[in-house]
Scaffold this motif. Structure first.
Motif, PDB file in Angstrom:
ATOM      1  N   TRP A  29      13.566  15.732   3.369  1.00  0.00           N
ATOM      2  CA  TRP A  29      12.799  16.605   4.645  1.00  0.00           C
ATOM      3  C   TRP A  29      12.046  15.883   5.557  1.00  0.00           C
ATOM      4  O   TRP A  29      12.076  15.966   6.699  1.00  0.00           O
ATOM      5  N   ARG A  30      11.187  14.816   4.899  1.00  0.00           N
ATOM      6  CA  ARG A  30      10.053  14.194   5.893  1.00  0.00           C
ATOM      7  C   ARG A  30      10.677  12.996   6.225  1.00  0.00           C
ATOM      8  O   ARG A  30      10.382  12.679   7.677  1.00  0.00           O
ATOM      9  N   PHE A  31      11.465  12.165   5.792  1.00  0.00           N
ATOM     10  CA  PHE A  31      11.805  11.085   6.495  1.00  0.00           C
ATOM     11  C   PHE A  31      12.627  11.034   7.531  1.00  0.00           C
ATOM     12  O   PHE A  31      12.487  10.625   8.637  1.00  0.00           O
ATOM     13  N   PRO A  32      13.556  11.860   7.663  1.00  0.00           N
ATOM     14  CA  PRO A  32      14.301  12.230   8.738  1.00  0.00           C
ATOM     15  C   PRO A  32      13.631  12.539  10.008  1.00  0.00           C
ATOM     16  O   PRO A  32      13.798  12.287  11.147  1.00  0.00           O
ATOM     17  N   TYR A  33      12.541  13.644   9.730  1.00  0.00           N
ATOM     18  CA  TYR A  33      12.015  13.878  10.968  1.00  0.00           C
ATOM     19  C   TYR A  33      11.118  13.066  11.526  1.00  0.00           C
ATOM     20  O   TYR A  33      10.762  12.879  12.782  1.00  0.00           O
ATOM     21  N   LEU A  34      10.558  12.235  10.722  1.00  0.00           N
ATOM     22  CA  LEU A  34       9.577  11.186  11.235  1.00  0.00           C
ATOM     23  C   LEU A  34      10.525   9.984  11.844  1.00  0.00           C
ATOM     24  O   LEU A  34      10.197   9.562  12.823  1.00  0.00           O
ATOM     25  N   ALA A  35      11.545   9.602  11.274  1.00  0.00           N
ATOM     26  CA  ALA A  35      12.435   8.593  11.896  1.00  0.00           C
ATOM     27  C   ALA A  35      13.134   9.102  13.311  1.00  0.00           C
ATOM     28  O   ALA A  35      12.847   8.463  14.255  1.00  0.00           O
ATOM     29  N   ALA A  36      13.237  10.577  13.404  1.00  0.00           N
ATOM     30  CA  ALA A  36      13.690  11.075  14.635  1.00  0.00           C
ATOM     31  C   ALA A  36      12.471  10.837  15.606  1.00  0.00           C
ATOM     32  O   ALA A  36      12.770  10.666  16.770  1.00  0.00           O
ATOM     33  N   LYS A  37      11.458  11.140  15.322  1.00  0.00           N
ATOM     34  CA  LYS A  37      10.327  11.387  16.020  1.00  0.00           C
ATOM     35  C   LYS A  37       9.661   9.851  16.556  1.00  0.00           C
ATOM     36  O   LYS A  37       9.271   9.752  17.777  1.00  0.00           O
ATOM     37  N   TYR A  38       9.657   9.092  15.543  1.00  0.00           N
ATOM     38  CA  TYR A  38       9.084   7.981  15.826  1.00  0.00           C
ATOM     39  C   TYR A  38       9.882   6.591  16.165  1.00  0.00           C
ATOM     40  O   TYR A  38       9.708   5.394  15.699  1.00  0.00           O
TER      41      TYR A  38
END
Ligand code: PFF
Length: 452
Positions: A29-38
């Motif tokens: 859950w957390r890794f993909p949204y951070l990768a997408a965002k940053y």
């Protein structure tokens, strides 16, 4: 006085239990949204570089500290040096902050599982579904309570053997399923652009925030800087190779995160019709995007249900390790009975978790340094306390007990510590300086003093 500690059966048992704690919502859950965002590929690159240097060093440090001390975090530091007793408490604060909001997200996963099992896939794939769910009051609380209740139940029964067995079966299925869905997702029409965004580092997307976010994620994902690996190390047999085990746990953890990103980021491109603002949406990314992927898939309802079962199990093995850590700290400290302790931790977590849930609904306007409750708890633990714990741990090892003490522990029984030089340089010089920089800039950024 030597006390006999219960232990893991061997290397496999240790690696699986540690990987069971490490692999969880952080990866999927957390890794993909951070990768997408940053920054996509650049985030991935920075993350991997940090994992093989900082992640490796800190994990070896914690496991070796625990095995040497034969104690859990709170007591381990003070056993070595009384002045550092506070460090154990600081580390212990992290799971106390994380468990409640982790269970809120766990509740969201439970809700999606139920939706898929009841064949509600097209409803779940609708645009407003996720937001209207999390901003309501009763349902998210109900699912949050179910998730936390399940966690407490396992912690109460203490079925360590059960968890080991479940992990043994679950991990390989999770790997196969993630790879399968990632490949499918990458070949959706319009997704290739997303694959490139996710894999190819684009240096123009780099910012200091990329490094801060990657570092916070690293601690979170590998269950570092919160005493867990110290505790697990204390259960580890002396003949298990710490360095090898660390490599395997990190590979597992990073591999699952990588494939989770590959499942989700390209799909965002495929479904947003080129609108890249969708990449920045944060915590909802998995819940909004994956149902759309499953909807296009023949037999998607079953596959989706299976997927959410696995995410739920991965989340549970992690939340159980969080709760177990808190419970054992309280038992050690106050000498309470396990049942009473579980109840107290359960109630405390419900109260804290309610803030996070309601922060998306009726209390959406309440902000702490500009953040919703859930983001605030995430920020405090990942961007403040964990770097602080990691920093002081490095100073403690580098300059007080000295790296050699831990090298001896890693080399117990004739094992050769292959990355010894890297370890010493990292723990004494690079890690403390770098972590300090990260910590200072993320604090200044949060309070609006600098803009990064
Ligand atoms: N590492 C877990 C994850 O990535 O989901 C989260 C976590 C579990 C953090 C257990 C801390 C912990 F003690």
């Amino acid at each position: 006085m030597e006390q006999k500690r219960s232990g893991f059966s061997g290397k496999l048992g240790f690696v699986l239990a540690a990987a069971g704690s490490a692999v969880g919502l952080g990866n999927i859950w957390r890794f993909p949204y951070l990768a997408a965002k940053y920054g996509g590929g650049i985030f991935l690159l920075v993350y991997i570089l940090l994992a093989v240097t900082f992640g490796f060093t800190l994990m070896v440090t914690e496991i070796a500290l625990g095995r040497k001390a034969q104690l859990s975090a709170v007591s381990a530091f003070s056993r070595f040096n009384r002045k550092f007793a506070f460090l154990g408490y600081l580390a212990a604060a992290v799971p106390i902050i994380i468990l409640p909001y982790y269970s809120v997200i766990g509740g969201w996963v439970t809700k999606y599982l139920v939706a898929f099992c009841s064949g509600n896939i097209s409803a779940a794939a609708q645009d407003g579904y996720f937001n209207s769910f999390i901003s309501s009051t009763g349902e998210p609380i109900l699912y949050f309570a179910i998730f936390l209740g399940l966690t407490a139940l396992v912690a109460l029964l203490g079925v360590e053997k059960g968890i080991e067995k479940v992990s043994k079966f679950m991990m390989p299925v999770l790997v196969v399923l993630s790879i399968g869905i990632a490949i499918y997702s990458a070949f959706l029409p319009g997704a290739m652009e997303g694959v490139i965004y996710y894999i190819k580092p684009d240096f123009s997307n780099f910012s200091v925030m990329t490094v801060i976010a990657a570092m916070g994620q690293l601690f979170y994902s590998m269950s570092l800087a919160m005493g867990i690996m110290i505790t697990y190390g204390s259960y580890m047999k002396k003949d298990v190779n710490i360095e090898g085990a660390t490599r395997q746990i990190s590979l597992f953890d990073t591999g699952i995160a990588f494939f989770a990103g590959l499942m989700i980021v390209p799909a965002v491109f495929a479904f947003s019709g080129g609108d890249q603002s969708a990449l920045g949406q944060g915590p909802g990314l998995m819940f909004v995007t994956l149902p759309k992927v499953f909807e296009t898939f023949p037999g998607g309802t079953i596959l989706g249900a299976l997927f959410f079962v696995l995410v739920l199990l991965a989340a549970l093995t992690s939340s159980i390790s969080l709760m177990e850590t808190i419970v054992s700290i309280f038992i050690d400290k106050f000498g309470w009975k396990r049942s009473l302790t579980c109840l107290v931790v359960l109630i405390g977590s419900i109260v804290l978790g309610l803030l996070s849930t309601l922060g998306y609904g009726v209390w959406a306007d309440v902000k702490l340094i500009g953040m919703k409750f859930l983001d605030f708890f995430d920020f405090i633990s990942n961007s403040i306390i964990m770097p602080l714990v990691a920093l002081i741990t490095c100073i403690f090892v580098g300059y007080f007990i000295k790296p050699q003490a831990l090298i001896d522990e890693v080399e117990t029984g004739g094992a050769r510590f292959k990355s010894k030089k890297l370890f010493v340089v990292m723990v004494k010089f690079i890690a403390p300086v770098f972590i300090l920089l990260i910590l200072v800039s993320s604090v200044l950024n949060a309070f609006g003093i600098i803009k990064i």
